[in-house]
Each structure stands twice: as C-alpha cells, then as structure tokens.
Design an enzyme around this catalytic site. Structure first.
Site, PDB file in Angstrom:
ATOM      1  N   ASP A 267      18.701 -21.544 -28.270  1.00  0.00           N
ATOM      2  CA  ASP A 267      17.860 -20.424 -28.675  1.00  0.00           C
ATOM      3  C   ASP A 267      17.274 -20.769 -30.051  1.00  0.00           C
ATOM      4  O   ASP A 267      17.816 -21.616 -30.766  1.00  0.00           O
ATOM      5  CB  ASP A 267      18.726 -19.166 -28.750  1.00  0.00           C
ATOM      6  CG  ASP A 267      17.967 -17.998 -29.361  1.00  0.00           C
ATOM      7  OD1 ASP A 267      16.843 -17.720 -28.920  1.00  0.00           O
ATOM      8  OD2 ASP A 267      18.513 -17.383 -30.300  1.00  0.00           O
TER       9      ASP A 267
ATOM     10  N   ASP B 175      22.682 -16.512 -29.818  1.00  0.00           N
ATOM     11  CA  ASP B 175      23.393 -15.550 -30.671  1.00  0.00           C
ATOM     12  C   ASP B 175      23.052 -14.091 -30.393  1.00  0.00           C
ATOM     13  O   ASP B 175      23.699 -13.200 -30.927  1.00  0.00           O
ATOM     14  CB  ASP B 175      23.098 -15.842 -32.148  1.00  0.00           C
ATOM     15  CG  ASP B 175      21.686 -15.414 -32.545  1.00  0.00           C
ATOM     16  OD1 ASP B 175      20.767 -15.580 -31.723  1.00  0.00           O
ATOM     17  OD2 ASP B 175      21.521 -14.918 -33.663  1.00  0.00           O
TER      18      ASP B 175
END
Length: 820
Positions: free
Chosen positions: A514, A708
């Site tokens: 990400d 996250d």
C-alpha cells in the site's frame, strides 16, 4: 471375595460393592451414568479405543462451578473472537491416553453451543470456543466432569512455574548421571588398562560391582525421563527417540548383569551410564538453547507492571492492572511504564518507545495523542485516559502473539515429525536384522567367536545401531531454528502470529505494498489550499465533515484548518464513509434548509454528478456543498526513511514489488519513480485491491501484502502473508499475520532476511541429520562403532543441529546476497 472390572473405568473392585445393571457392573453411579451417556450419544466406540487401559472414575459434580461465570474470572481468562464467540484455554486433568482426548473432543463437539474444542495430548491444554448465548462456561466444565475428567483455566504463570520445576528436576537428574559416569570412567580406565596388561579376575569382579552400583541410579533415576517418554509413546503406538535410548541402555544393562553374575565376556555398565549421560547432557543443552530463544518473551513478561495508580473523583487509588477499566484516568510518574493504551490528557509528555519500535530517541507527545502500553514516561508526572484494558493492550497482545507463534508449527516441521515417527520403527527393525545376521551367519572381523563371545559381539553391534540412530536431530531440526528465528524477529519489533509464516515469507516471490502509511509516513501536509468561498460558516461545515473520518488526508486537513482558522463543529446527519473515496453527509440550518456535503476525491464528486477538473501530482481533497466546490487541497506525503534502499534490497532478493494505491495515477507514478518501483496500480478501491491479489495467486504467485488501513483489510485477508504496520487500524491488525511494531520499511526487509535465513538453516539442519544417519548407521551395522561412541555421536548430532540454528543470530554483511 472375587474382583470384578467396572465396565466404564476398568478398575477392579470387590463384587459386593459393585452396582449391577443387567449384565453390566459399575464401581459407582458416576461410571454407570457416563457409560449410558456414551451409549445414548453413539460414542461407545470409546471403549474400543481405550482397550485394557484404566481411567479415573468421574468426579462428582460440586457447587464450585459458579466461579467460572463471574465477571472477574472472565476478565482474567476469557477472550472474545472476531465472530463474537467466547474463547478460553483450559487444562484438563485425568487425560491418560489418546482415547481420553478423543472422548473429550467428541463429547464437547456434540454439545450444543460449543464451536471448537481442540486438546493437545502432550500438554493436556484445551482450546475451547463457545457461543455464550447457548451455553456458559460452568456448563462446559460440568460436561467435562460428567465424563470423568476435570478442567480449570490455563494460567501462564503456573505453567512457567511448572516448567521451572521440571527444568530443576532435569538438572538434578543430569548431575547425578554426570557424577556417576565420571566415577565409572575412572574405573573403566583401570579395567581397560588391565585388559591389555593383565588384571586379576577378583579385582575385575570388584570393578564390575562398582560399575553396577554407579550405573543403576543413572539408568533408573536419571534415565527415568526416557522410560516415561517411551511408555507414553508406546501407549499411543509411537516408537520415539526415548524408546531407542532406553532400549539400547536397558539391553546393555541386562547383558552386563549376566556378566556380573558369572557369564563370560565383558560388562558394559560404563556404556549404560554414558548412553544416558550423553543424551541427557545433549537434551539439557537443547533446553538451554530453547531458553535463550524465549528470553525475549520472558523479558517482556517480567517488565509488566502489576499495579496502576488511577484518579477517581480527585482521589488516588492503586489497583491491580486487571481491575482498571476503559475511561479510568491513570497517573504515571517519570520512569514508570504504561500498562494500558490510552490518550494523553496532560498538556505534553515524552516517552521512550524503544521496547516497541526500537526507536532509541524519545518521542514527544501533546494532549490527545496516543499512549502505548509497554512504553516508558521519560519526564514529569502525567495523566492519561485508558482506551484499552490491559487484556486488550498492545503489550499483552505482543506477549500473546509471541506465545502463540512459539507453539505453532510450520508445514516443514509436520513433515519432519512424520518422518521421525517411522524412523524409530525402521531403526529397531534394522537392529534386530543386524543381530540375526551377525549371530546366525557368523560375520568375522577378526574377533574370537566362540559361544558367548559371538553372542556378545552380535548383541553389542545391534545395541550400537539402536543408540547411534538419531531421530532426535531430525525432530529438532525445524523447531529449534523456528524458536530462534521468532526470537530474533521479535527483538526487531516483528511479531509473527504463527511460526508457519516464516516458511511462507521465505518462499514468497511477490510483495504488494500500500502507499499511504506503508511506503510513505502517512503524515500528509497541505502543500496548497484554495478556499473558493472563504465563508467561515462553510468552513465550519468542512471541519465538521472531516472530523468524521480517520483517513490520513482528512486528519491533515483538520490540522491545517485548526492552525489557520477558529472553527466550530456543527451537527451533521446521514454521515456515510465511502471507502477509498471520502465522506458524504447532510446538514440542516436553523431555518430547516438541508445541505448536501461531499468531501473526498474526484471519483466521489463524479459519482455524485459533479463535474470538476483538477489535475495534480499530489494527493487531492475536494469539498463541495450542494454540487458546488467550495475548497480544494493538494497534499504531499514524505517517503519513509530508507524507503528507496529497502525496496532495492527486497527486489535484489528476487522478490517482485508492486505498489497498490487508491491515489490518482499522477501521484502513484511520482512515488513509484522516486522508489524505483516498476509495477504499480492506481485508482483502486478495496474490492479491486483484493481482486488484484487473487489474480496474482491464480498465477501461482506467493503473495505478501503490507498495508495499514481499513481499506487494505480485504486485500490483506486474501494474501498468503498479511503484514500490518503497528499503527494500523484495528481491523487491519486483526486480519494480519505479521505486525511491524515500528512501522519501518527496514523492518519489512529484515522480516524477509531473517525468514529466509531461518528457512535456510532449517533445511541445513534436516540435511545434517539425514547425512549423519546415512553415514553412521551403516558403520554401526558393520560393527565399527561401540555403544559408548554411538551415544556420544548421537548427542553430538543433536548439538550440531542446535549449534547450527544458533547461527541465525549472527549478523552477516552479505545477508541480502545470501537471500537471492
């Protein structure tokens, strides 16, 4: 008076006290009840599995079970699963064999409301998951008692105490063996010297008697653990390493007794003592190796404060940490460690977070920022509000994760265990064949074979085959390396939920990252802001909208507005978060007029039929009221330290790196170019992220995903190994397999390096044990190894595996090249 067996427990009692039930006999009503219970539930095949073994009669149910349903008991021992079920670890007393495990699991599985029941036969530890709306814990305990067993909550401190006691007992047995063996060795020097120079027969007999006196406690006291291990192995139809050790030592002892009482030949009492002693010392050094591997866990446990000072209506109270609730105000003095996760209510503070993140510099915090359990207050007295109880705290989660990972097994260990199970049977068969061949076919390597001497040589060769074979090294190869690998990872702030992920990470070929909060710091700054309508009322609405989002972009704009304007929160309704796009809501003014508020990216505006052109290399945020754009923001995020170097190093290991982000293509392209990432995908929502992971797996790629946010949770769940940053959203942490406590990409690189090193050493250990057995067993069969040397070499093979595993700890400047 004749004795009759009870049809349930198989214990024998006098006929006159037995309860007669047709053709059946029971020693008590408990056994009678259990017998009919199993019959009615179709579980009577338990008695076929039990065979001739006996079990303890059922415990009479008493009235102490209410304690299992109390609030205090639940807080201390019961947790809640992601599905909302209750979970507990129990110790079940009275389990003697695999049939007992089978019976308990069958009865519990057939009980309405119990979701899961797994019992470890070696530890008697049971993991029970149940639906509290259908059954409570006290009823589960009564169910276990009703079939003849007892259960109580597993307590780690009690388990540690028992482990320490077992270690002390092991040490005493080893020292008895060492003392006796040293004396036997001195006697053996005299005996073997006399063999070449001539020794009086009477003196030789005295030496045999002395050796007998010293070797007997070694075999039956120090060697008791091998007898015990062999007994339980045989009860479960397993020929284990303990059986090989004790059979070799026992046969040598019996043969030496024959020599002592007048038989012709040489006694081997010295070999008996040395076989037991060498293997004991080897096993003790294994224990020391394992102890050093779990020292990290012990250090964390020992540093946990037992009490906390809370402020209640202005009065200070000292409470046990398990009694502190969410919302309590905790006072922390300088130098004290926080026991709970919470929110700082003092104006400022400085914390040492090195125990979690490895960051040696103090972290300054201001009012409202998070405090993590396990971190140390550096300066003045501060107060903070508890947001998570100790049970749910970061520190306790670390301990739980470490305990779980140290007890879990990867696939390669299961394979090694399967090999070692058949190995012992093979060795025993080889030993018998060796004896038959040597004895009946009269193999002659220069020995004087007449009568007993011939038998003696055949017997000793067969014993050497048993003793020199080492399934122990094979069984040790994987777990000892895993223990050390998990320990080293934990020291660097890398928490593996299960040891099996070491193997998966070591063989992974694709890393999906990400962007925001993973590659970048996640602390975006507003680089350019354009307020098209500087009406303070409209800015109040923007402020009210963004405080309803936890996205890093919203948080950054919130900080910008707070620094530049004095704003008030307005009451909004129909607030909806659109994943990977933004937030929409409605506002009603004092006149009753409704306004539609939209805050997010270009996609969100287009979905709501707002055509607005805005092009930028940075992350963007747009705010509109009733289809009119009021404000635009361009935000820039900093790359994490060493991000470019880390990505290069990971690629150098032969791992393909892909960046997956919901940001626009220009922003994604800019970051990918800075980091040297060739493959990136932009403008994707959470479902598309998950689909991308699935597509990679369809092409037989082993995929590691690091993220996250909540928007990463679906993709994380789809990956082979899910890695969450320590500051991740709770849902991302819950679906992850590995947690990086310090949020550093360098730690991500280290997780690959240590996993690959650990997996490499596991394969080396397996190769060492296989080569050892391939060389030494034929030598023993050929008669070139005496039992004494066999025992020594077997111990050395185990120590070689342990010593090789310790090399995982060594830092190597060429680690990355080694991982290619």
């Amino acid at each position: 008076m004749s004795k009759i067996k009870c049809n349930h427990c198989h214990l024998e009692y006098d006929d006159d006290i037995m309860i007669k039930d047709g053709n059946l006999h029971f020693c008590c009503k408990g056994c009678q009840g259990v017998y009919h219970l199993l019959k009615s539930d179709g579980l009577d095949s338990f008695y076929d599995k039990l065979g001739n073994k006996t079990i303890t009669p059922p415990i009479q149910a008493d009235n102490d079970v209410e304690k299992f349903d109390t609030q205090s008991f639940e807080e201390n021992f019961i947790s809640v699963t992601n599905d909302g079920y209750k979970k507990i670890d129990l110790i079940i007393e009275g389990i003697h064999c695999a049939a007992c495990v089978w019976l308990n699991e069958k009865v519990l599985f057939n009980t309405d409301g119990i979701i899961e029941a797994n019992i470890n036969f070696s530890t008697n530890k049971a993991k029970i998951v149940w639906d509290n709306e259908k059954i409570n814990l006290s009823q589960i305990i009564l169910k276990i008692r009703s079939i003849g067993y007892n259960a109580y909550a597993y307590d780690a401190s009690i388990a540690d105490e028992q482990a320490s006691k077992a270690k002390r007992d092991f040490f005493i047995r080893m020292m008895v063996a060492v003392f006796a063996t040293m004396n036997i060795m001195m006697l053996s020097v005299a005996k073997y010297t006399g063999f070449f120079t001539g020794i009086d027969e009477e003196i030789k007999n005295y030496i045999h008697i002395a050796e007998f006196i010293f070797s007997t406690p070694v075999l039956f006291y120090s060697g008791w653990i091998f007898f015990k291990g062999a007994y339980y192995g045989l009860k479960n139809r397993i020929l284990n390493m303990d059986f090989l050790v004790i059979s070799g030592a026992s046969f040598s002892y019996i043969f030496s007794l024959y020599i002592l009482f007048g038989g012709k030949g040489e006694s081997y009492f010295d070999s008996v003592a040395m076989i037991i002693t060498f293997v004991l010392v080897g096993k003790y050094l294994e224990v020391i190796g394992k102890k050093s591997a779990v020292d990290t866990l012990d250090k964390i446990k020992s540093s946990i404060p037992l009490e906390a000072t809370i402020i209640e209506e202005g009065v200070k109270k000292v409470l046990p940490i398990n009694s502190v609730k969410v919302g309590d105000i905790v006072e922390l003095k300088a130098g004290e460690k926080a026991s709970f996760d919470g929110k700082l209510i003092s104006s400022s503070a400085s914390f040492d977070e090195s125990s979690l993140s490895g960051e040696s510099l103090p972290i300054d915090k201001i009012k409202g920022e998070k405090i993590f359990s396990g971190t140390i207050n550096n300066e003045s007295v501060i107060r903070y509000e508890v947001e998570k109880t100790y049970k749910d705290s970061t520190l306790n989660s670390i301990v739980t994760l470490l305990e779980d990972s140290l007890s879990s097994k990867p696939k390669i260990e299961h394979k090694a265990n399967e090999i070692s199970k058949g190995f012992s049977l093979t060795i025993l068969s080889l030993s018998i064949i060796t004896f038959i061949v040597w004895y009946y076919f009269g193999i002659d390597l220069g020995f004087d074979y007449d009568g007993v001497n011939h038998f003696e040589k055949s017997f000793i060769v067969a014993i050497s085959v048993i003793v020199i074979a080492c399934p122990c090294a094979l069984a040790l190869a994987t777990p000892i390396a895993n223990l050390i690998g998990i320990s080293e990872l934990a020291k660097r702030g890398l928490l593996f939920k299960e040891a099996k992920f070491i193997e998966t990470l070591a063989t992974a070929d694709t890393l999906v990252l990400d962007k925001t909060g993973t590659i970048t710091k996640g602390k975006l700054k507003v680089k350019k802001a354009k307020i098209l309508d500087n009406n303070i009322h409209k800015l109040n609405l923007l402020y009210s909208l963004i405080i309803n989002s936890n996205h890093p972009i919203s948080k950054s704009i919130k900080r910008y507005l707070q620094d530049n304007y004095t704003l008030q929160e307005k009451e909004l309704f129909d607030i909806k978060t659109i994943s990977a796009k933004g937030v929409i809501a409605k506002y009603r003014n004092i006149d009753g007029k409704k306004f539609n508020l939209i805050g997010g990216n270009i996609k969100l505006l287009k979905d709501n039929k707002i055509n607005y052109k805005f092009d930028s290399e940075n992350s963007i945020y747009l705010f509109a009221i009733d289809s009119k754009v009021i404000a635009t923001f361009e935000l820039e995020d900093e790359l994490k330290d060493n991000a470019k170097e880390t990505i290069f190093n990971i690629n150098s290991m032969g791992i393909n790196t892909v960046m997956l982000t919901g940001d626009n293509n220009k922003t994604a392209s800019k970051v990918a170019k800075q980091l040297g990432i060739r493959n990136y995908v932009s403008d994707v929502n959470p479902i598309e992220k998950a689909q991308f992971i699935e597509d990679l797996k369809k092409h037989n790629r082993i995929v590691v995903m690091a993220g996250d946010g909540i928007n990463d949770s679906v993709a994380l769940a789809k990956s082979d190994v899910a890695i969450a940053m320590g500051n991740s959203a709770d849902i991302a942490l819950s679906v992850s397999d590995i947690v990086l406590l310090n949020n550093s990409l360098k730690s991500l690189e280290e997780s690959f390096i240590i996993s690959k090193r650990t997996y490499k050493f596991i394969k080396q250990n397996l190769l060492i044990s296989l080569i050892y057995n391939a060389i030494t067993i034929p030598l023993a069969i050929a008669g070139y190894v005496i039992p004494l040397v066999a025992a020594l070499s077997m111990s050395l093979s185990s120590l070689l595996v342990v010593g090789n595993s310790m090399r995982i700890k060594l830092k190597n400047r060429g680690e990355i090249n080694d991982c290619k």
